[in-house]
Design an enzyme around this catalytic site. Structure first.
Site, PDB file in Angstrom:
ATOM      1  N   ALA A 241       0.771  -1.328  -0.140  1.00  0.00           N
ATOM      2  CA  ALA A 241       0.545   0.123   0.100  1.00  0.00           C
ATOM      3  C   ALA A 241       1.564   1.259   0.190  1.00  0.00           C
ATOM      4  O   ALA A 241       0.922   2.267   0.832  1.00  0.00           O
ATOM      5  CB  ALA A 241      -0.793  -0.380   1.167  1.00  0.00           C
TER       6      ALA A 241
ATOM      7  N   GLY B 189       0.945   1.529  -4.741  1.00  0.00           N
ATOM      8  CA  GLY B 189      -0.303   1.038  -3.897  1.00  0.00           C
ATOM      9  C   GLY B 189      -1.603   1.352  -3.591  1.00  0.00           C
ATOM     10  O   GLY B 189      -2.888   1.422  -3.964  1.00  0.00           O
TER      11      GLY B 189
ATOM     12  N   ARG C 126       4.230  11.565  -2.738  1.00  0.00           N
ATOM     13  CA  ARG C 126       3.399  10.334  -4.116  1.00  0.00           C
ATOM     14  C   ARG C 126       2.162   9.668  -2.837  1.00  0.00           C
ATOM     15  O   ARG C 126       0.870   9.332  -3.704  1.00  0.00           O
ATOM     16  CB  ARG C 126       4.432   9.802  -4.404  1.00  0.00           C
ATOM     17  CG  ARG C 126       5.246   9.094  -3.652  1.00  0.00           C
ATOM     18  CD  ARG C 126       6.357   8.232  -3.897  1.00  0.00           C
ATOM     19  NE  ARG C 126       6.745   7.689  -3.335  1.00  0.00           N
ATOM     20  CZ  ARG C 126       8.016   7.646  -1.912  1.00  0.00           C
ATOM     21  NH1 ARG C 126       7.737   8.609  -1.321  1.00  0.00           N
ATOM     22  NH2 ARG C 126       8.571   6.919  -1.679  1.00  0.00           N
TER      23      ARG C 126
ATOM     24  N   CYS D 271       7.053 -16.818 -15.205  1.00  0.00           N
ATOM     25  CA  CYS D 271       7.358 -17.173 -13.450  1.00  0.00           C
ATOM     26  C   CYS D 271       7.928 -15.981 -13.225  1.00  0.00           C
ATOM     27  O   CYS D 271       8.926 -15.249 -13.926  1.00  0.00           O
ATOM     28  CB  CYS D 271       7.275 -17.980 -12.610  1.00  0.00           C
ATOM     29  SG  CYS D 271       9.234 -18.337 -12.433  1.00  0.00           S
TER      30      CYS D 271
ATOM     31  N   CYS E 246      38.136  -5.758   1.581  1.00  0.00           N
ATOM     32  CA  CYS E 246      39.491  -4.660   1.898  1.00  0.00           C
ATOM     33  C   CYS E 246      39.182  -3.740   0.767  1.00  0.00           C
ATOM     34  O   CYS E 246      39.220  -2.843   1.599  1.00  0.00           O
ATOM     35  CB  CYS E 246      40.434  -5.561   0.936  1.00  0.00           C
ATOM     36  SG  CYS E 246      40.012  -6.000  -0.915  1.00  0.00           S
TER      37      CYS E 246
ATOM     38  N   CYS F  77       9.231 -22.571 -11.569  1.00  0.00           N
ATOM     39  CA  CYS F  77       8.268 -22.868 -12.519  1.00  0.00           C
ATOM     40  C   CYS F  77       8.013 -23.988 -12.676  1.00  0.00           C
ATOM     41  O   CYS F  77       6.800 -24.413 -13.611  1.00  0.00           O
ATOM     42  CB  CYS F  77       7.560 -21.678 -12.944  1.00  0.00           C
ATOM     43  SG  CYS F  77       8.258 -20.838 -13.630  1.00  0.00           S
TER      44      CYS F  77
END
Lengths: 641, 320
Positions: free
Chosen positions: A20, A24, A54, A153, A168, A435
Site C-alpha cells: 500500500a 499501492g 506521492r 514466472c 578490503c 515454476c
C-alpha cells in the site's frame, strides 16, 4: 469506459493487493474507480513523512499509522460501497498461505523488495492464481503478467544480487564515495553504537596483528573517567589517523594507488573548543528522537550543502556526544536507519572525513542519506501510470484473454515514438527451478561442509526459502516450524552441526536431496556431487549450485564482501522505501538490460540491437531480440499461442 | 540557481522527488501558477499529481453541478449529496486537493474558458483545458499565444479506453543532459489550430489512428452543436459519413480510421479510470518538465489506447 463484459468480470473479481505504498495507493484508487468490489490489501509498513509527496491517500496526521488501514479508509471516503479488507502484516506471515491465496482471482504486487516478490510469486504459482507484478524508479516503470503455464514466472529470469563490495575495498582501499558510506555505516556506526559483539572488520590488519588486536578492543570503549569530547576525539584520531598510518605501512597496497592522508582532530579542531557554547540546549527539552540533531546544535541548516572538513569533524564529535548523552539507552543496540537524523549526520560526517583522507570528493547530507539508505527515487506520476497499466492487465487476466497479455515499460525517453511500450510476455523458462520441476545440482565437499552451511548458504540465501524442510529419501534431516516437538528440534539442531557425510542418513556424491518450503509450497530436488577443493576467491561459499541463476558478483581480490544494505545489517530491517523495485531489481534486471539494449535507453546507439518489429500495421508490437547478446540463459521471446 | 533555498519542511516532504529532478527544479515548481478548466477524471488525476509535486498555485474552473457522470472517474468528489449538494464540481475538487498538500494554494474561479481575458490568463504559467469544444480550445490557445509572456498550453481528453494530450509550448528552450554536459535545446511548437490544419497527406508516416478519429468526432460535435463527449450510438452513421467526407478531402485512405475505433469513441464517450490515471500521469510529467525546464518535453500530441497498450507521441506541425 469498460465494456459490459469487462464490467461483469470486474464486479465478480476478488483481488489481493500486496503493498500500500507508492504504487499501492494509486492502484487501490484506480481499482475502486474502475468498479472492483472486493479488494484485500496487505502492507506491513507504517506511514512516513517522505511518503506524502506521492502516497496521496496519506496525510501528515497519519504518520506512524498502518498504510493498509489508512489507505482503506481514504478510498472508502470516495467509494463507500466497495469492500476493502486491510491487513497490517508481513505478506510472508504464515496466515497468508497457499489456501489464503486461492480465494483470489488475481494478485497485484506493488512491492519494494526482491524477497517479498519471490515469496508472492511462489505462493501464486502454488495456488495457481495469476500475478500482475510492477515496479518503478523515478520516471521508469514496468508491469508484467505472470500466469502459470502461460507466461514466465517472476523468477524465470535471473535476478541480480544486491550490490556488494569486497571487504578490503571498504576497510583499506576505498575509491568511491559509496565505499566510505558503507565503511561509516556498516563498520564504524555499528562498532560505536550497535552490537559490540558482532564480528566487525573495522580495524585494518596491521603488519603486527598481535599488537593491534588488544589495542583495538578498548579504543571504542568509553572509559569511565573520560569526557565524551575526549572519547570522540580518541575515536576520531584512531580511525582517521592511526588506522591510516597503519595502512600506509603496508607499502605494497599503495604501489598503484594514491596514498591516503592521516587526519587528526587536533589539526582540524582547536583543543576542546565546543565545550558548552550553549547551543546544545536546543536539544535539551525534547524526548523526540527526530529532533536530536548535531546540525541543529551547531547551527548548520542546509542539507544540500557540502560541509567543510572542519564542519564534518565538528558534526562527527557532536553526534557522538548526542548519542551518549541524549540517546544513551539506544547505544549498544542501534542499527543504521535512514530515518534516524542523528545517525545520518554521523554517517555523512564520518564518510566525508574518510573521503577527504582518500582524496574522494565529499557529498552533502542529502546525497549521503540517499546512498546510505538505498533510497530509490520516486514520483507520483510514474506510480499513477503504472497503477493504470496494472488494472488494464488485471482485467485481461480476469477475462482470460491470454493473447493480449503484455508487459509494459514506462520510459523516460521515447523509443519508436513510444513512452509506454507494450511487449509480449515471455514463455515460462523450462529450466526455472521455481515454476518447472528442473532439478538443481550442487557441488559440495560432503566431508567438510555441515548441514548448517547447506541450509544457510543454499536453502535460505539462494533458494529464498523461509520454512524449509530437507529430506533424503524418506528420512527427514531438517525442518523449521512452530509446531515441532522438542525431541525433533534437538535432533535437527544436532544435525545442523554434522557434516553431510556423517548425517544419520549420509549425504554423499549421488544423493538426491529434496528441499521444500511448506508455506511457499515450493519443492525442488538437488543432486549432490562431492568435490574436494573450491577456489576461495571465485567460489567463496565453498559450494557451487547450478541450475540456479543469479548474475555473478563483482569480482575483486578479496573473498569477503560487504553489502550496502540488508545483507549485513541483521538486526532491524531498514524501513523499505515505498515503490522501488529495490534498486538492483528494476533498473538492472535481466529483462530490463535487454530492453536497454533493444531500445537504447542508455543512448548508446547500436543499430544492430534495435527491436524487431512485427509490422502488421494495426498491431505492431515490439519484439525483443537478444540474438547477439550471447547469453543462452535468456529465452528468446515467442508469441504466445 | 534561483537563489532561494527550500525550507526544511519542503526538503523533508519532497525528498524522494528532489532525488529525481533536483532542488532547483523543485524551487521552480513552487513558483508555478497553473489554471485548469474542466474537471473530469483525467484532469482530477493531473491535479493530484501536480499538487503532490508542490506547484505554487492551482486554479480550477468547472461550474457544473455534480452529476452521476461527474462522479464516475473523479475521486476528488465525495459521493455524498449532503456534501456535494449546491456546490460546483470545481469547488468540491478544490476542497479535496487542498488536503493533499497544504503548501499549495488551490482556488476556484467561476466562468467559462472562452470568457477569460488576457489580463487574467497572463497570471498563469500553465493552462490546461479539458472537455472544451473545438472553438474554445482554439480561442484559449490563441489568447495564450498573444500574451506578453510564454504560457504553456495543454488540452487533455479521455473517452472510452483512449486518451489524447495536445501540447503548445510556443518557442521553448530547455536544458538537456548529454553524458556529462548540459546542452541548451530549443523547440518550436505550432498552435492547436495550426497543428490540426496541417494537411493530412503531408503527415509523417503512420500517425496514430486516434488522431484522425478524434478530429472527425470533434468536427461532428462542432457541426451538430454538441458539448464535447455528447455523442451516442445513434450518431454513428452521421460520424461515419463525416469521416468519409473528410478522408476524401484530405486524401487519406478511409481504412486508416477503423470504423470499430470510431464506434467505440462515439458510443462510449465516458472515461475509463485506468486510462485517466495514465493520461493524467503523463500530463503531470509533461507539465513538471515544462515548468522546471528539465528533460525533453513531448511534441506535440500524445495518445494512449488500452486496447493495444501503446502510449505514443506524434509530432504534427507544419514543418514536418
Amino acid at each position: 469506459m469498460a465494456s459490459q463484459q469487462q464490467l461483469s468480470v470486474i464486479k465478480g473479481a476478488k483481488v489481493l493487493m500486496v503493498g500500500a505504498g507508492g504504487i499501492g495507493c494509486e492502484l487501490l484508487k484506480t481499482l475502486a474507480l474502475s468498479g472492483f468490489q472486493d479488494i484485500h490489501i496487505i502492507d506491513m509498513d507504517t506511514i512516513e513523512v517522505s511518503n506524502l509527496n506521492r502516497q496521496f491517500l496519506f496525510r501528515k496526521s497519519h504518520v506512524g499509522l498502518s498504510k493498509a488501514k489508512v489507505a482503506r479508509d481514504a478510498v472508502l471516503r470516495f467509494r463507500p460501497q466497495v469492500s476493502i479488507t486491510s491487513y497490517h502484516a508481513n505478506v510472508k506471515n504464515q496466515e497468508f498461505n497457499v489456501d489464503f491465496l486461492k480465494q483470489f482471482s488475481v494478485v497485484l504486487n506493488g512491492l519494494d523488495n526482491l524477497d517479498a516478490r519471490r515469496h508472492v510469486n511462489r505462493l501464486c504459482l502454488a495456488a495457481d492464481v495469476p500475478l500482475v507484478e510492477s515496479g518503478t524508479t523515478g520516471f521508469l516503470g514496468q508491469v508484467t503478467v505472470h500466469v502459470k503455464g502461460k507466461t514466465e514466472c517472476y523468477e524465470c529470469q535471473p535476478k541480480p544480487a544486491p550490490k556488494t563490495y569486497p571487504v578490503c575495498t571498504i576497510t583499506s582501499t576505498p575509491s568511491k564515495f559509496v565505499h566510505c558510506i558503507v565503511w561509516a555505516k556498516d563498520l564504524l556506526f555499528t562498532k560505536l553504537f550497535g552490537d559490540k559483539n558482532q564480528e566487525n572488520d573495522l580495524n585494518v590488519r596491521s603488519s603486527d596483528p598481535a599488537s593491534s588486536s588488544d589495542h583495538a578492543e578498548d579504543i571504542f570503549q568509553l572509559n569511565k573517567d573520560e569526557t565524551i569530547e575526549h572519547y570522540g576525539r580518541r575515536v576520531f584520531d584512531h580511525v582517521f589517523g592511526y588506522n591510516i598510518e597503519v595502512a600506509l605501512s603496508n607499502e605494497d597496497t599503495w604501489k598503484n594507488r594514491n596514498k591516503p592522508r592521516p587526519i587528526y582532530s587536533r589539526d582540524i579542531l582547536p583543543e576542546e573548543p565546543t565545550k558548552q557554547n550553549g547551543n546544545t540546549d536546543k536539544n535539551c527539552a525534547t524526548d523526540d528522537q527526530s529532533l536530536i540533531s548535531a546540525m541543529t546544535s551547531l547551527g548548520i541548516k542546509n542539507p544540500q550543502e557540502i560541509w567543510s572538513l572542519m564542519e564534518n569533524s565538528r558534526i562527527f564529535i557532536e553526534a557522538i556526544k548526542l548519542f551518549f548523552t541524549k540517546r544513551e539507552k539506544d547505544v549498544g543496540n542501534l542499527a543504521f536507519d535512514k530515518d534516524d537524523q542523528l545517525a545520518v549526520e554521523f554517517v555523512t560526517a564520518a564518510a566525508n572525513i574518510r573521503a577527504e583522507s582518500f582524496g574522494i570528493p565529499m557529498h552533502s547530507l542529502f546525497e549521503s542519506k540517499g546512498i546510505a539508505g538505498n533510497i530509490v527515487h520516486a514520483v507520483a506520476t510514474t506510480n499513477a501510470i503504472i497503477a493504470g497499466l496494472i488494472v488494464i492487465e488485471a482485467i485481461k487476466v480476469l477475462q482470460n484473454d491470454a493473447n493480449n497479455y503484455r508487459m509494459t515499460y514506462c520510459l523516460e525517453h521515447p523509443s519508436r515514438k513510444m513512452l509506454l511500450m507494450p511487449v509480449e510476455p515471455f514463455e515460462p523458462n523450462k529450466s526455472c527451478y521455481v515454476c518447472s520441476e528442473t532439478p538443481l545440482s550442487l557441488e559440495i565437499n560432503t566431508h567438510h561442509a555441515k548441514l548448517r552451511d547447506f541450509v544457510e548458504k543454499i536453502v535460505k540465501a539462494k533458494l529464498g526459502m523461509n520454512f524449509p524442510l530437507i529430506m533424503h529419501g524418506a528420512a527427514l534431516l531438517y525442518e523449521v516450524g512452530d509446531d515441532l516437538d522438542e525431541d525433533m528440534v534437538a535432533n535437527y539442531t544436532a544435525n545442523l552441526e554434522k557434516v553431510l557425510s556423517e548425517l544419520p542418513s549420509p549425504v554423499v556424491s549421488g544423493t538426491i536431496l529434496s528441499v521444500e518450503d511448506l508455506q511457499q509450497e515450493l519443492s525442488c530436488s538437488i543432486n549432490i556431487k562431492h568435490r574436494d577443493e573450491f577456489d576461495e576467491e571465485k567460489e567463496p561459499d565453498g559450494m557451487v549450485l547450478s541450475g540456479w541463476q543469479q548474475t555473478p558478483l563483482e569480482k575483486d581480490d578479496c573473498n569477503k564482501t560487504l553489502g550496502n544494505g540488508e545483507s549485513t545489517s541483521k538486526t532491524l530491517p531498514s524501513a523499505p522505501d515505498a515503490d522501488k523495485y529495490d534498486d538492483s531489481d528494476m533498473v538492472a534486471s535481466g529483462r530490463k538490460r535487454k530492453l536497454d539494449e533493444a531500445v537504447n535507453i542508455s543512448g548508446e546507439a547500436n543499430s544492430s540491437k534495435k527491436p524487431e518489429v512485427l509490422d502488421d500495421d494495426d498491431d505492431d508490437l515490439v519484439m525483443l531480440d537478444d540474438g547477439d547478446n550471447g547469453d543462452p540463459a535468456i529465452n528468446k521471446k515467442k508469441r504466445l499461442q | 540557481m534561483d537563489g532561494e533555498e527550500l525550507t526544511e519542511q519542503e526538503t523533508q516532504l519532497y525528498d524522494r522527488q528532489i532525488r529525481v529532478w533536483g532542488a532547483d527544479a523543485q524551487r521552480r515548481l513552487s513558483k508555478a501558477h497553473i489554471l485548469v478548466c474542466g474537471m473530469k477524471g483525467a484532469v482530477a488525476e493531473f491535479c493530484k499529481n501536480i499538487v503532490l509535486a508542490g506547484i505554487g498555485s492551482l486554479t480550477l474552473v468547472d461550474n457544473r453541478l455534480v452529476t452521476e457522470e461527474a462522479l464516475s472517474a473523479n475521486f476528488l468528489i465525495p459521493p455524498d449529496e449532503s456534501v456535494f449538494g449546491g456546490k460546483s464540481v470545481a469547488e468540491l475538487c478544490c476542497d479535496s486537493l487542498k488536503d493533499f498538500n497544504p503548501m499549495v494554494r488551490v482556488s476556484v474561479i467561476k466562468g467559462e474558458p472562452s470568457s477569460f481575458d488576457e489580463e487574467f490568463l497572463k497570471t498563469f504559467d500553465v493552462i490546461v483545458v479539458s472537455c472544451c469544444s473545438l472553438a474554445e480550445k482554439k480561442s484559449v490557445n490563441e489568447k495564450c499565444r498573444k500574451l506578453p509572456k510564454r504560457v504553456s498550453f495543454y488540452t487533455v481528453d479521455c473517452r472510452d479506453s483512449c486518451g489524447e494530450i495536445f501540447v503548445d509550448l510556443q518557442d521553448y528552450k530547455y536544458a538537456k543532459k548529454k553524458l556529462e554536459d548540459t546542452v541548451e535545446c530549443q523547440l518550436s511548437y505550432p498552435s492547436f489550430e495550426d497543428a490540426i490544419s496541417v494537411p493530412w497527406k503531408v503527415h509523417p508516416r503512420k500517425v496514430s489512428k486516434l488522431f484522425y478519429a478524434l478530429r472527425v468526432i470533434e468536427r461532428f460535435e462542432e457541426a451538430e452543436g454538441r458539448s464535447p463527449g455528447e455523442t451516442s450510438v445513434s450518431d454513428l452513421p452521421g460520424v461515419l459519413k463525416l469521416k468519409k467526407e473528410i478522408c476524401e478531402s484530405q486524401l487519406l485512405n478511409e481504412a486508416h480510421i477503423p470504423n470499430a475505433l470510431v464506434e467505440r469513441l462515439v458510443t462510449n464517450p465516458t472515461e475509463f479510470p485506468p486510462v485517466c490515471a495514465i493520461i493524467g500521469g503523463i500530463l503531470g510529467q509533461e507539465v513538471i518538465k515544462a515548468v522546471s525546464g528539465k528533460g525533453d518535453p513531448l511534441k506535440n500530441f500524445f495518445y494512449f489506447d488500452a486496447v493495444d497498450g501503446k502510449g505514443t507521441i506524434e509530432d504534427i506541425s507544419s514543418q514536418s
